[in-house]
Write a protein that holds these residues in place. Structure first.
Motif, mmCIF file in Angstrom:
data_model
loop_
_atom_site.group_PDB
_atom_site.id
_atom_site.type_symbol
_atom_site.label_atom_id
_atom_site.label_comp_id
_atom_site.label_asym_id
_atom_site.label_seq_id
_atom_site.Cartn_x
_atom_site.Cartn_y
_atom_site.Cartn_z
ATOM 1 N N UNK A 6 45.228 41.132 38.237
ATOM 2 C CA UNK A 6 46.172 40.478 37.162
ATOM 3 C C UNK A 6 47.119 39.229 37.764
ATOM 4 N N UNK A 7 46.348 38.273 38.502
ATOM 5 C CA UNK A 7 47.135 37.181 38.901
ATOM 6 C C UNK A 7 46.402 35.995 38.413
ATOM 7 N N UNK A 8 46.960 34.954 38.611
ATOM 8 C CA UNK A 8 46.252 33.556 38.225
ATOM 9 C C UNK A 8 45.215 33.469 38.720
ATOM 10 N N UNK A 9 44.961 33.490 40.128
ATOM 11 C CA UNK A 9 44.106 33.251 41.130
ATOM 12 C C UNK A 9 42.971 34.035 40.462
ATOM 13 N N UNK A 10 42.977 35.192 40.213
ATOM 14 C CA UNK A 10 42.031 35.946 40.044
ATOM 15 C C UNK A 10 41.350 35.937 38.692
ATOM 16 N N UNK A 11 42.316 35.391 37.540
ATOM 17 C CA UNK A 11 41.855 35.158 36.243
ATOM 18 C C UNK A 11 41.032 33.857 36.384
ATOM 19 N N UNK A 12 41.490 32.749 37.054
ATOM 20 C CA UNK A 12 40.927 31.470 37.372
ATOM 21 C C UNK A 12 39.652 31.575 37.761
ATOM 22 N N UNK A 44 24.964 28.023 39.485
ATOM 23 C CA UNK A 44 25.215 28.921 40.618
ATOM 24 C C UNK A 44 26.077 28.182 41.290
ATOM 25 N N UNK A 45 25.939 26.860 41.497
ATOM 26 C CA UNK A 45 27.228 26.310 42.270
ATOM 27 C C UNK A 45 28.516 26.571 41.604
ATOM 28 N N UNK A 46 28.577 26.529 40.329
ATOM 29 C CA UNK A 46 29.847 26.920 39.805
ATOM 30 C C UNK A 46 30.326 28.076 39.945
ATOM 31 N N UNK A 47 29.405 29.367 40.355
ATOM 32 C CA UNK A 47 29.775 30.530 40.560
ATOM 33 C C UNK A 47 30.433 30.472 41.901
ATOM 34 N N UNK A 48 29.679 30.139 42.869
ATOM 35 C CA UNK A 48 30.400 29.846 44.074
ATOM 36 C C UNK A 48 31.764 29.105 44.071
ATOM 37 N N UNK A 49 31.752 28.033 43.183
ATOM 38 C CA UNK A 49 33.181 27.430 43.019
ATOM 39 C C UNK A 49 34.135 28.348 42.560
ATOM 40 N N UNK A 50 33.918 29.279 41.681
ATOM 41 C CA UNK A 50 34.901 30.059 41.084
ATOM 42 C C UNK A 50 35.446 31.096 42.238
ATOM 43 N N UNK A 51 34.646 31.419 43.118
ATOM 44 C CA UNK A 51 35.255 32.191 44.415
ATOM 45 C C UNK A 51 35.972 31.358 45.178
ATOM 46 N N UNK A 52 35.703 30.063 45.598
ATOM 47 C CA UNK A 52 36.305 29.222 46.282
ATOM 48 C C UNK A 52 37.899 28.911 45.835
ATOM 49 N N UNK A 53 37.731 28.599 44.416
ATOM 50 C CA UNK A 53 38.903 28.334 43.725
ATOM 51 C C UNK A 53 39.882 29.550 43.646
ATOM 52 N N UNK A 54 39.360 30.695 43.482
ATOM 53 C CA UNK A 54 40.184 32.028 43.472
ATOM 54 C C UNK A 54 41.020 32.023 45.100
#
Length: 82
Positions: free
Chosen positions: A8-14, A42-52
């Motif tokens: 329940x954090x902005x990092x997790x949600x984003x 698939x690059x977007x999936x990885x980007x989501x982890x990096x952004x979080x």
């Protein structure tokens, strides 16, 4: 997990939102037989982890003291009072 505020954090949600959109993009392009679009998703999936991860390190994730408190609660069993 409901009592621990897990995720329940902005990092997790984003991070999860970006990864979910990437998953949907990759799935759509896989059905359309377009490998370049699939790999872009698939690059977007990885980007989501990096952004979080980056957002969490910037202080938008769960505070470090809350993580330590939560793990201490998990190690100590709750006392049962009759």
């Amino acid at each position: 997990m409901a009592g621990s505020s897990h995720g329940h954090t902005p990092a997790a949600w984003t991070g999860v939102t970006i990864a979910f959109i990437g998953f949907c993009v990759a799935g759509a392009f896989m059905v359309m037989a377009q490998p370049a679009g699939f790999w872009a998703g698939m690059a977007m999936v990885i980007l989501g982890g990096v952004v979080g991860w980056v957002m969490s390190n910037m202080g938008l994730g769960m505070p470090k003291d809350a993580q330590a408190h939560r793990t201490a609660e998990q190690r100590e069993p709750a006392s049962v009072e009759s």
